[in-house]
Write an enzyme that holds these catalytic residues in place. Structure first.
Site, PDB file in Angstrom:
ATOM      1  N   LYS A 107       0.820  -1.219   0.000  1.00  0.00           N
ATOM      2  CA  LYS A 107       0.000   0.000   0.000  1.00  0.00           C
ATOM      3  C   LYS A 107       0.853   1.268   0.000  1.00  0.00           C
ATOM      4  CE  LYS A 107      -4.178  -2.140   1.622  1.00  0.00           C
ATOM      5  NZ  LYS A 107      -3.762  -3.561   1.690  1.00  0.00           N
TER       6      LYS A 107
HETATM    7  C1  LIG Z   1      -4.365  -4.632   1.118  1.00  0.00           C
HETATM    8  C2  LIG Z   1      -3.564  -5.874   0.999  1.00  0.00           C
HETATM    9  C3  LIG Z   1      -3.896  -6.884   0.075  1.00  0.00           C
HETATM   10  C4  LIG Z   1      -5.140  -6.802  -0.799  1.00  0.00           C
HETATM   11  O1  LIG Z   1      -5.034  -5.847  -1.812  1.00  0.00           O
HETATM   12  P1  LIG Z   1      -6.320  -5.351  -2.643  1.00  0.00           P
HETATM   13  O2  LIG Z   1      -5.871  -4.201  -3.446  1.00  0.00           O
HETATM   14  O3  LIG Z   1      -7.324  -4.940  -1.570  1.00  0.00           O
HETATM   15  O4  LIG Z   1      -6.822  -6.493  -3.440  1.00  0.00           O
HETATM   16  C5  LIG Z   1      -3.051  -7.987  -0.029  1.00  0.00           C
HETATM   17  N1  LIG Z   1      -1.967  -8.110   0.761  1.00  0.00           N
HETATM   18  C6  LIG Z   1      -1.624  -7.170   1.667  1.00  0.00           C
HETATM   19  C7  LIG Z   1      -0.421  -7.386   2.510  1.00  0.00           C
HETATM   20  C8  LIG Z   1      -2.398  -6.015   1.824  1.00  0.00           C
HETATM   21  O5  LIG Z   1      -2.048  -5.077   2.732  1.00  0.00           O
END
Ligand SMILES: *Cc1c(COP(=O)(O)O)cnc(C)c1O
Length: 453
Positions: A107
């Site tokens: 993120k």
């Molecule tokens: C948010 C997250 C996901 C999922 O990603 P999306 O964009 O919501 O599909 C997968 N792995 C981790 C570690 C995350 O923080």
């Protein structure tokens, strides 16, 4: 470039307004009016590639030079010279490590940039906003880190008390910036999310405090993530499949957009944990809501994947009225299905799906450790399991590693007996003082808290 809502009745807006709005006023998600092509020149650093990929999306709202300054600043916070390095897992199967940013999850790739885009737009307009958000862990810390130095942004993050990991909580509560406040709500993640929605629905409150959102429906987050898919295709040759550990469908949607823009990606593999609504959809063309189960990969414990709406809009020939009616039926009945021809045109050529339960997750972490000496986090492990199930000879498989193993040390230790260590920049996480606020699950109390400076 202008942006339209997936539900067809919100005003058409330019890039800067779309970023600040987050959600469209008709409840829809903004998408660009058309998909531009990739830049002709895809050489240069990661930050230079990013600015070139974004250029057609900005519509003059941010100059290319300014965007290059923002991408350079954002990706200078990553602790690897390649920003998103690719490492070998086994012959024909590689990992792209997306977790070298400040808070150790993918993120950061989007939120380090989004914070800087917000600050730039708000400074130009001489405006201030209050970002309010709910987190089950990773989004909150990444959002806080992305805006902690922004003079024009206040951020208030709600998290469920006692239900985020110690690492996740401390990554939020130890940030010592006057514009950052965290709130432990006596309730669940859904309660936190309901409080945020209620604040946004309280129009006088929303306007008075200029509320804004940075959750994964924000267009700039999806756009920012397109770049590492392009990066993957310029670093690897031959046909490639990319496996994406998926929750809200934000990450894998960015892969689909990269492909729309011309990136030579063959299949996108949607990897789910036991909360497999998407995998069931890709198998059966029917989306059926069931309850959410807590798993070892909590950032993928999602009931309905909000970003799927952007793909649905496309499958409906960009008809917002039709998309809106279909989603209304989905909310009423908990079921959504698409036609065979939509499946054949949009899903079958591109998407594959597979799932991993907690047992698979642990055994994958263990086998990767035994075979390579590498520790992977449980979200990445769900991806690796799905990738191994669907790998084909002669096609390079790339799995996106979405979190650093030290972010989820309990699961990794359970699988391998080894407790992963936090990287150096976070080594003092457990000795820094925490600042947080306890509040009941009560809108009046939370609004009063947000209102106070
Ligand atoms: C948010 C997250 C996901 C999922 O990603 P999306 O964009 O919501 O599909 C997968 N792995 C981790 C570690 C995350 O923080």
């Amino acid at each position: 470039m202008q942006y339209v809502s997936t539900r067809g009745s919100a005003p058409v807006l330019g890039f800067a307004d779309v970023v600040l709005a987050g959600l469209a006023t008709d409840g829809g998600l903004y998408v660009p009016q058309s998909w531009p092509s990739l830049p002709v020149d895809t050489t240069g650093t990661y930050a230079e590639l990013a600015a070139a990929v974004f250029a057609p999306y900005l519509g003059g709202d941010i100059s290319n030079d300014t965007m290059l300054r923002l991408t350079r600043d954002a990706y200078a916070t990553f602790r690897h010279p390649d920003v998103v390095p690719i490492v070998d897992l086994q012959p024909g199967h590689k990992l792209m490590e997306l977790f070298h940013g400040p808070t150790l999850a993918f993120k950061d790739v989007a939120l380090q940039l989004l914070g800087r885009i917000f600050d730039h737009i708000l400074t130009e307009r001489n405006e201030k906003v209050t970002i309010v958000g709910a987190t089950s862990g990773d989004t909150g810390s990444a959002a806080i880190d992305g805006v902690k130095d922004c003079a024009n942004v206040e951020i208030v993050i709600l998290y469920p008390k006692g239900r985020v990991s110690d690492v996740q909580r401390r990554q939020m509560t130890t940030i010592d910036s006057p514009n950052v406040r965290t709130v432990a709500i006596d309730g669940t993640f859904d309660d936190c999310q309901d409080l945020v929605k209620a604040m946004f629905n309280d129009a006088p409150f929303r306007e008075k405090h200029n509320l804004s959102a940075v959750n994964s429906i924000n267009w700039a987050r999806v756009m920012a993530q397109v770049v590492y898919y392009v990066e993957a295709t310029r670093r690897l040759s031959g046909p490639i499949d990319i496996t994406v550990p998926t929750g809200n469908f934000g990450n894998v949607l960015s892969g689909w957009i990269a492909k729309q823009m011309g990136a030579p990606i063959r299949h996108l593999i949607v990897a789910s944990n036991e909360n497999d609504i998407l995998t069931r959809f890709f198998e059966s063309q029917n989306m059926n809501v069931t309850g959410v189960h807590p798993t070892l990969s909590p950032s993928m414990d999602i009931q309905v994947s909000s970003n799927f709406e952007r793909l649905l809009f496309e499958m409906n020939g960009r008809d917002g009225g039709m998309t809106s009616a279909q989603l209304q039926r989905f909310r009423d009945r908990g079921m959504l299905n698409i036609e065979q021809d939509q499946y054949e045109q949009w899903i079958a050529p591109t998407f594959r799906a597979a799932r991993a339960n907690d047992h698979d997750t642990l055994s994958t972490i263990r086998s990767v450790y035994e075979e390579t000496g590498m520790l992977i986090d449980p979200h990445t492990a769900v991806g690796v399991k799905a990738a191994r199930d669907l790998a084909e000879d002669g096609v390079t498989m790339l799995t996106l590693a979405t979190a650093h193993p030290a972010k989820f040390p309990d699961a990794v230790e359970r699988a391998t007996g080894v407790r992963p260590e936090l990287p150096e920049h976070l080594a003092d996480l457990f000795s820094k003082p925490e600042r947080t606020n306890d509040l009941p699950n009560d809108l009046v109390a939370v609004e009063a808290f947000v209102a106070q400076r």
